[in-house]
Write a protein that holds these residues in place. Structure first.
Motif, PDB file in Angstrom:
ATOM      1  N   THR A 176       0.834  -1.200   0.000  1.00 29.21           N
ATOM      2  CA  THR A 176       0.000   0.000   0.000  1.00 29.21           C
ATOM      3  C   THR A 176       0.869   1.251   0.000  1.00 29.21           C
ATOM      4  O   THR A 176       0.608   2.215  -0.735  1.00 29.21           O
ATOM      5  CB  THR A 176      -0.932   0.002   1.231  1.00 29.21           C
ATOM      6  OG1 THR A 176      -1.756  -1.164   1.190  1.00 29.21           O
ATOM      7  CG2 THR A 176      -1.789   1.247   1.269  1.00 29.21           C
ATOM      8  N   LEU A 177       1.916   1.237   0.809  1.00 27.26           N
ATOM      9  CA  LEU A 177       2.824   2.379   0.885  1.00 27.26           C
ATOM     10  C   LEU A 177       3.522   2.611  -0.453  1.00 27.26           C
ATOM     11  O   LEU A 177       3.619   3.751  -0.931  1.00 27.26           O
ATOM     12  CB  LEU A 177       3.848   2.153   1.998  1.00 27.26           C
ATOM     13  CG  LEU A 177       4.897   3.234   2.194  1.00 27.26           C
ATOM     14  CD1 LEU A 177       4.238   4.554   2.581  1.00 27.26           C
ATOM     15  CD2 LEU A 177       5.898   2.812   3.246  1.00 27.26           C
ATOM     16  N   LEU A 178       3.998   1.533  -1.076  1.00 27.57           N
ATOM     17  CA  LEU A 178       4.683   1.672  -2.367  1.00 27.57           C
ATOM     18  C   LEU A 178       3.725   2.174  -3.448  1.00 27.57           C
ATOM     19  O   LEU A 178       4.116   2.985  -4.296  1.00 27.57           O
ATOM     20  CB  LEU A 178       5.302   0.336  -2.782  1.00 27.57           C
ATOM     21  CG  LEU A 178       6.494  -0.120  -1.940  1.00 27.57           C
ATOM     22  CD1 LEU A 178       6.945  -1.510  -2.367  1.00 27.57           C
ATOM     23  CD2 LEU A 178       7.637   0.873  -2.025  1.00 27.57           C
ATOM     24  N   ALA A 179       2.484   1.718  -3.408  1.00 26.87           N
ATOM     25  CA  ALA A 179       1.496   2.213  -4.371  1.00 26.87           C
ATOM     26  C   ALA A 179       1.261   3.697  -4.170  1.00 26.87           C
ATOM     27  O   ALA A 179       1.152   4.463  -5.139  1.00 26.87           O
ATOM     28  CB  ALA A 179       0.191   1.438  -4.224  1.00 26.87           C
ATOM     29  N   ARG A 180       1.201   4.126  -2.922  1.00 26.20           N
ATOM     30  CA  ARG A 180       1.002   5.548  -2.622  1.00 26.20           C
ATOM     31  C   ARG A 180       2.198   6.373  -3.083  1.00 26.20           C
ATOM     32  O   ARG A 180       2.038   7.468  -3.619  1.00 26.20           O
ATOM     33  CB  ARG A 180       0.765   5.730  -1.116  1.00 26.20           C
ATOM     34  CG  ARG A 180       0.510   7.134  -0.694  1.00 26.20           C
ATOM     35  CD  ARG A 180      -0.821   7.632  -1.213  1.00 26.20           C
ATOM     36  NE  ARG A 180      -1.054   8.964  -0.661  1.00 26.20           N
ATOM     37  CZ  ARG A 180      -1.670   9.917  -1.299  1.00 26.20           C
ATOM     38  NH1 ARG A 180      -2.189   9.691  -2.483  1.00 26.20           N
ATOM     39  NH2 ARG A 180      -1.825  11.093  -0.761  1.00 26.20           N
ATOM     40  N   GLU A 239       1.932   6.763  -6.751  1.00 24.86           N
ATOM     41  CA  GLU A 239       0.868   7.731  -7.048  1.00 24.86           C
ATOM     42  C   GLU A 239       1.343   9.162  -6.830  1.00 24.86           C
ATOM     43  O   GLU A 239       1.106  10.051  -7.663  1.00 24.86           O
ATOM     44  CB  GLU A 239      -0.336   7.440  -6.149  1.00 24.86           C
ATOM     45  CG  GLU A 239      -1.506   8.355  -6.331  1.00 24.86           C
ATOM     46  CD  GLU A 239      -2.616   8.054  -5.323  1.00 24.86           C
ATOM     47  OE1 GLU A 239      -3.281   9.015  -4.902  1.00 24.86           O
ATOM     48  OE2 GLU A 239      -2.808   6.875  -4.971  1.00 24.86           O
ATOM     49  N   LEU A 240       2.042   9.382  -5.738  1.00 21.73           N
ATOM     50  CA  LEU A 240       2.558  10.725  -5.442  1.00 21.73           C
ATOM     51  C   LEU A 240       3.643  11.139  -6.440  1.00 21.73           C
ATOM     52  O   LEU A 240       3.724  12.312  -6.823  1.00 21.73           O
ATOM     53  CB  LEU A 240       3.076  10.789  -4.013  1.00 21.73           C
ATOM     54  CG  LEU A 240       2.014  10.722  -2.920  1.00 21.73           C
ATOM     55  CD1 LEU A 240       2.672  10.613  -1.546  1.00 21.73           C
ATOM     56  CD2 LEU A 240       1.093  11.917  -2.985  1.00 21.73           C
ATOM     57  N   ALA A 241       4.445  10.190  -6.878  1.00 25.88           N
ATOM     58  CA  ALA A 241       5.484  10.500  -7.868  1.00 25.88           C
ATOM     59  C   ALA A 241       4.841  10.939  -9.190  1.00 25.88           C
ATOM     60  O   ALA A 241       5.288  11.902  -9.823  1.00 25.88           O
ATOM     61  CB  ALA A 241       6.390   9.295  -8.080  1.00 25.88           C
ATOM     62  N   ARG A 242       3.770  10.223  -9.607  1.00 24.91           N
ATOM     63  CA  ARG A 242       3.066  10.619 -10.840  1.00 24.91           C
ATOM     64  C   ARG A 242       2.420  11.995 -10.680  1.00 24.91           C
ATOM     65  O   ARG A 242       2.480  12.828 -11.587  1.00 24.91           O
ATOM     66  CB  ARG A 242       2.019   9.570 -11.207  1.00 24.91           C
ATOM     67  CG  ARG A 242       2.606   8.319 -11.841  1.00 24.91           C
ATOM     68  CD  ARG A 242       1.508   7.423 -12.415  1.00 24.91           C
ATOM     69  NE  ARG A 242       0.532   6.992 -11.422  1.00 24.91           N
ATOM     70  CZ  ARG A 242       0.678   5.952 -10.603  1.00 24.91           C
ATOM     71  NH1 ARG A 242       1.786   5.231 -10.669  1.00 24.91           N
ATOM     72  NH2 ARG A 242      -0.269   5.624  -9.744  1.00 24.91           N
ATOM     73  N   ALA A 243       1.814  12.224  -9.527  1.00 27.72           N
ATOM     74  CA  ALA A 243       1.196  13.533  -9.280  1.00 27.72           C
ATOM     75  C   ALA A 243       2.252  14.626  -9.310  1.00 27.72           C
ATOM     76  O   ALA A 243       2.021  15.716  -9.852  1.00 27.72           O
ATOM     77  CB  ALA A 243       0.462  13.528  -7.940  1.00 27.72           C
ATOM     78  N   ASN A 244       3.414  14.346  -8.754  1.00 28.74           N
ATOM     79  CA  ASN A 244       4.507  15.323  -8.748  1.00 28.74           C
ATOM     80  C   ASN A 244       4.968  15.621 -10.171  1.00 28.74           C
ATOM     81  O   ASN A 244       5.201  16.787 -10.523  1.00 28.74           O
ATOM     82  CB  ASN A 244       5.666  14.808  -7.902  1.00 28.74           C
ATOM     83  CG  ASN A 244       6.738  15.852  -7.716  1.00 28.74           C
ATOM     84  OD1 ASN A 244       6.474  17.041  -7.685  1.00 28.74           O
ATOM     85  ND2 ASN A 244       7.977  15.399  -7.583  1.00 28.74           N
ATOM     86  N   GLN A 245       5.067  14.600 -11.004  1.00 33.57           N
ATOM     87  CA  GLN A 245       5.452  14.809 -12.405  1.00 33.57           C
ATOM     88  C   GLN A 245       4.421  15.662 -13.130  1.00 33.57           C
ATOM     89  O   GLN A 245       4.777  16.566 -13.898  1.00 33.57           O
ATOM     90  CB  GLN A 245       5.610  13.468 -13.117  1.00 33.57           C
ATOM     91  CG  GLN A 245       6.843  12.701 -12.711  1.00 33.57           C
ATOM     92  CD  GLN A 245       6.901  11.324 -13.366  1.00 33.57           C
ATOM     93  OE1 GLN A 245       5.900  10.817 -13.883  1.00 33.57           O
ATOM     94  NE2 GLN A 245       8.074  10.715 -13.350  1.00 33.57           N
ATOM     95  N   ASP A 246       3.149  15.373 -12.885  1.00 31.63           N
ATOM     96  CA  ASP A 246       2.081  16.162 -13.517  1.00 31.63           C
ATOM     97  C   ASP A 246       2.155  17.628 -13.075  1.00 31.63           C
ATOM     98  O   ASP A 246       2.036  18.538 -13.901  1.00 31.63           O
ATOM     99  CB  ASP A 246       0.707  15.594 -13.170  1.00 31.63           C
ATOM    100  CG  ASP A 246       0.443  14.247 -13.827  1.00 31.63           C
ATOM    101  OD1 ASP A 246       1.168  13.891 -14.781  1.00 31.63           O
ATOM    102  OD2 ASP A 246      -0.491  13.550 -13.371  1.00 31.63           O
ATOM    103  N   LEU A 247       2.345  17.836 -11.786  1.00 30.16           N
ATOM    104  CA  LEU A 247       2.422  19.211 -11.282  1.00 30.16           C
ATOM    105  C   LEU A 247       3.659  19.933 -11.797  1.00 30.16           C
ATOM    106  O   LEU A 247       3.597  21.130 -12.106  1.00 30.16           O
ATOM    107  CB  LEU A 247       2.399  19.207  -9.751  1.00 30.16           C
ATOM    108  CG  LEU A 247       1.065  18.799  -9.118  1.00 30.16           C
ATOM    109  CD1 LEU A 247       1.218  18.647  -7.614  1.00 30.16           C
ATOM    110  CD2 LEU A 247      -0.027  19.798  -9.454  1.00 30.16           C
ATOM    111  N   THR A 248       4.752  19.215 -11.922  1.00 35.03           N
ATOM    112  CA  THR A 248       5.971  19.820 -12.470  1.00 35.03           C
ATOM    113  C   THR A 248       5.754  20.244 -13.915  1.00 35.03           C
ATOM    114  O   THR A 248       6.177  21.334 -14.325  1.00 35.03           O
ATOM    115  CB  THR A 248       7.147  18.832 -12.357  1.00 35.03           C
ATOM    116  OG1 THR A 248       7.348  18.500 -10.975  1.00 35.03           O
ATOM    117  CG2 THR A 248       8.422  19.418 -12.917  1.00 35.03           C
TER     118      THR A 248
END
Length: 75
Positions: free
Chosen positions: A15-19, A22-31
């Motif tokens: 669950t932690l690794l999935a999160r 998910e946060l890494a993808r969100a960070n890429q999108d925001l960047t």
């Protein structure tokens, strides 16, 4: 009993690794969004500079015309 603890731990890690993913993808999108907005800001700043230059030129021409009119009125 010990096997259950390892299973729960493994599930929590999954669950932690999935999160994290998910946060890494969100960070890429925001960047990417930030880069796009910075490009838009730069473009708009350039446009504003052009418009300011045009405004200055128009003001100078109007001043010249007013000065010519003042010269005519005084004669």
């Amino acid at each position: 009993m010990q096997l259950d603890k390892f299973e729960r731990l493994a599930q929590k890690i999954d669950t932690l690794l999935a999160r994290v993913d998910e946060l890494a993808r969100a960070n890429q999108d925001l960047t990417a969004q930030l880069a796009q907005k910075n490009e838009e800001i730069n473009f708009l700043n350039e446009q504003a500079a052009v418009l300011e230059q045009e405004r200055t030129q128009v003001r100078e021409k109007v001043d010249q015309l007013l000065n010519r009119l003042d010269g005519i009125a005084l004669e």
